[in-house]
Design an enzyme around this catalytic site. Sequence first.
Site, PDB file in Angstrom:
ATOM      1  N   ARG A  77       0.858  -1.194   0.000  1.00 27.72           N
ATOM      2  CA  ARG A  77       0.000   0.000   0.000  1.00 27.72           C
ATOM      3  C   ARG A  77       0.887   1.235   0.000  1.00 27.72           C
ATOM      4  O   ARG A  77       1.811   1.346   0.793  1.00 27.72           O
ATOM      5  CB  ARG A  77      -0.893  -0.021   1.246  1.00 27.72           C
ATOM      6  CG  ARG A  77      -1.878   1.145   1.346  1.00 27.72           C
ATOM      7  CD  ARG A  77      -2.911   1.074   0.253  1.00 27.72           C
ATOM      8  NE  ARG A  77      -4.040   1.953   0.516  1.00 27.72           N
ATOM      9  CZ  ARG A  77      -4.025   3.277   0.376  1.00 27.72           C
ATOM     10  NH1 ARG A  77      -2.914   3.891   0.021  1.00 27.72           N
ATOM     11  NH2 ARG A  77      -5.116   3.978   0.602  1.00 27.72           N
ATOM     12  N   ASP A  82      -4.047   8.388  -1.077  1.00 30.31           N
ATOM     13  CA  ASP A  82      -5.249   7.605  -1.339  1.00 30.31           C
ATOM     14  C   ASP A  82      -5.774   7.986  -2.717  1.00 30.31           C
ATOM     15  O   ASP A  82      -5.987   9.163  -3.012  1.00 30.31           O
ATOM     16  CB  ASP A  82      -6.316   7.896  -0.274  1.00 30.31           C
ATOM     17  CG  ASP A  82      -7.632   7.194  -0.555  1.00 30.31           C
ATOM     18  OD1 ASP A  82      -7.596   5.994  -0.886  1.00 30.31           O
ATOM     19  OD2 ASP A  82      -8.692   7.844  -0.441  1.00 30.31           O
ATOM     20  N   THR A  83      -5.958   6.991  -3.578  1.00 29.87           N
ATOM     21  CA  THR A  83      -6.542   7.237  -4.891  1.00 29.87           C
ATOM     22  C   THR A  83      -7.978   6.707  -4.898  1.00 29.87           C
ATOM     23  O   THR A  83      -8.322   5.830  -4.103  1.00 29.87           O
ATOM     24  CB  THR A  83      -5.745   6.541  -6.011  1.00 29.87           C
ATOM     25  OG1 THR A  83      -5.789   5.116  -5.818  1.00 29.87           O
ATOM     26  CG2 THR A  83      -4.304   7.014  -6.026  1.00 29.87           C
TER      27      THR A  83
END
Length: 265
Positions: A77, A82-83
């Site tokens: 990760r 954050d997408t």
Amino acid sequence: MKKVFFALFFSTLLLSACTEETDTNIMESEDIQGIAATAKETAEKHDISKFEEYDLQEIIDGDTIRIKYNGSSEKVRFLLIDTPETNHETLGEQPYGPEAKEFVKKLLEGQDTVYLEFDVSYRDKYKRLLAYIYTKDGISIQEQLLKNGLARVAYIYEPNTKHVDWFKSIQETAQKSAVGIWSVEDYVTNRGYDKDAYNAAVKENKEESSTRNDENSCVIKGNINSKGNKVYHMPGQKDYKNTVAEEMFCTEKEAKEAGFIPAKQ
């Protein structure tokens, strides 16, 4: 009022991967290829000599990949970003999720390894590896996702905050430029991405565009001549271009109801 701000290279839909709800994505696959190509040429190349190199197995989405780690296949990760989702079990596909994934694919195209920079803690509560990701050329994947409006700074948990200030400064520039996820007001929230807000904003933008088009279709010129006669001129008539309009009408009926008569030629 919500607005959709279209940057230079944000024009229409993404790939045919859009769902029936997401007739809303405004970045094309050609845009992603171009942005990624530009990033490869112009991005800062960081020193990766102290980072670990691992075999790249799969790009899962915009912020998660799979690598070969100590003999095992493991998810990684991307730290501090954050997408939007591409195939979440509850959230489904979110606008700009496919674009973010495609962008990462293009940055890593032709590379069978990636370089990982770890912070203090190596894993999250889901046992996934946590890292900053770099290409063989030293391009920071996180930096480029943020720069091009395909990710937000998120999941800031101590002790893994090494690059948080750097990432926030990149995000601030993307916000000011209204690129990608920042091109739609209220789409990005502190909790993630609001698909309903995105769709509502795009719908409103389409309605406003439709209204403007309707207004532009009112091309009948109403003119009062030197004798005081009220005459309307249709596009294509002899004196249409030279006629100065006192009033504009959308239909001949409107013009006649206002007391205008048709021009003879």
